[in-house]
Scaffold this motif. Structure first.
Motif: not given
Length: 396
Positions: A39-50, A103-113
């Protein structure tokens, strides 16, 4: 199709999504070194995506108003920094925050890219599949590179993984504008989709992408752990299974773009999900890891075949909001699957990884059913050509 532009954006996508691939590769090491629960490591996946899920459409709306290509290298660098720091400090809270920043950096990259890639690809599904392929290859390379580095140095080895982003960001800062727009004084026109926005079909597509995303994140988060703890393999074989899944997905992405240009988007989406169902059944019923690995490859192909089609199809549904469409199909709808990963982690803690993967098998069938109600965009004729701005001013 601007082949150099497509190649550059695919390369940038590869480096950016390299850091998405590092996160699932870190999870077995977080379990072994820091004794985190499933559950803890799944929470890190949540951090990367939320955070990425929440803000990525906002970045898309922002880039629809005015091109902001600087977000491409800046987002990539932020994604790298978050992952690089996450392995250096033992506290769970700080690790969670740094992965969220990535995850915030990923969010900034994708629409412009994705908007820049569409400018380079025009109406070619194959061109957009090459852009999407870059992300798939990057994700796979992230796991492939991270596993030996982490075996060698432990979690502190994440600091070394920042180097690809530094190199690529410098290249983009110097060459992105000239490659996409042409040399100063000879700007090439920007070709983009035209027509009316079709929100009902776009929302149907978004729902399908979300269902597919839950399957993807569930497999990428728990596949290595499934091989290690359920099939009795080593950490190296578990990492290899995850890499095989993502590498097969890269092949499926490129295959899907070519098939869509020949047979149409709807055919590729439906047959991709139909193929995925028996492949996942074979995975959960496999008696040993060697047989399971074959079905991992088949599952990767099936789940990724529709991926590049989603990107260009979403942009065609919203031709006047390409950035917004990209932010949703490449971002929100994809990363929202990560929001369900803690649920899967809790289920794995309670019932085991085998039961959790069995629960995922039904989702491709749900996506297949939903795709039956999806309609192709009405033909809009040739793509519109945007008049380029003055010398030195980038087109959208």
């Amino acid at each position: 199709m601007n082949r150099r532009g497509v190649a550059m954006m695919s390369s940038a996508h590869m480096v950016d999504d390299f850091y998405q691939g590092v996160v699932p590769a870190m999870l077995p090491f977080l379990v072994s070194e820091r004794h985190y629960s499933y559950a803890a490591v799944a929470g890190l996946t949540l951090a990367a995506t939320m955070l990425s899920s929440v803000v990525q459409p906002a970045f898309g709306v922002w880039t629809d108003r005015k091109p902001r290509r600087w977000l491409i290298p800046a987002g990539m660098a932020t994604a790298a920094l978050g992952v690089g720091v996450a392995g250096l400090f033992p506290g769970y809270a700080l690790t969670w925050v740094m992965i969220a920043i990535s995850g915030l950096g990923i969010a900034a990259f994708h629409p412009s890219a994705a908007s820049a890639a569409r400018r380079a690809a025009g109406n070619s599904n194959r061109g957009m599949s090459i852009f999407a392929l870059g992300g798939n290859v990057g994700f796979a390379l992230g796991t492939l590179a991270a596993t030996p580095v982490l075996l060698w140095l432990g979690l502190r080895g994440t600091a070394l993984l920042v180097l690809p982003a530094i190199v690529m960001a410098l290249i983009l800062a110097k060459r992105l504008g000239p490659v996409l727009d042409g040399p100063v004084g000879a700007r090439r026109p920007a070709t983009m989709p035209s027509g009316r926005d079709n929100w009902p079909e776009f929302l149907k597509l978004t729902t399908i992408v979300m269902v597919r995303s839950i399957v993807f994140f569930g497999l990428s988060s728990f596949l290595a752990l499934y091989f290690i703890h359920e099939l009795g393999t080593s950490a190296e074989i578990g990492g290899a299974a995850l890499t095989a899944f993502l590498a097969a997905g890269a092949c499926g992405t490129l295959l899907g773009g070519g098939l869509a240009d020949r047979f149409g988007s709807m055919v590729v989406i439906r047959y991709g999900f139909a193929f995925c169902i028996p492949a996942m059944v074979g995975l959960v019923l496999a008696p040993d890891w060697r047989v399971a690995l074959v079905f991992v490859v088949l599952t990767g192909i099936g789940i990724f075949v529709p991926f590049s089609v989603f990107v260009i199809l979403g942009q065609n549904y919203l031709p006047n909001r390409v950035g917004t469409a990209s932010g949703v199909t490449v971002g929100l709808a994809v990363t929202v699957g990560g929001l369900f990963t803690p649920v899967l982690g809790t289920l794995a803690d309670a019932r085991g990884l085998h039961f959790t993967l069995m629960a995922l098998v039904g989702l491709p069938a749900v996506a297949l059913l939903l795709s039956a109600f999806l309609r192709a965009p009405a033909p809009a004729g040739p793509v519109r050509a945007a008049v380029p701005g003055p010398a030195g001013t980038p087109a959208p």
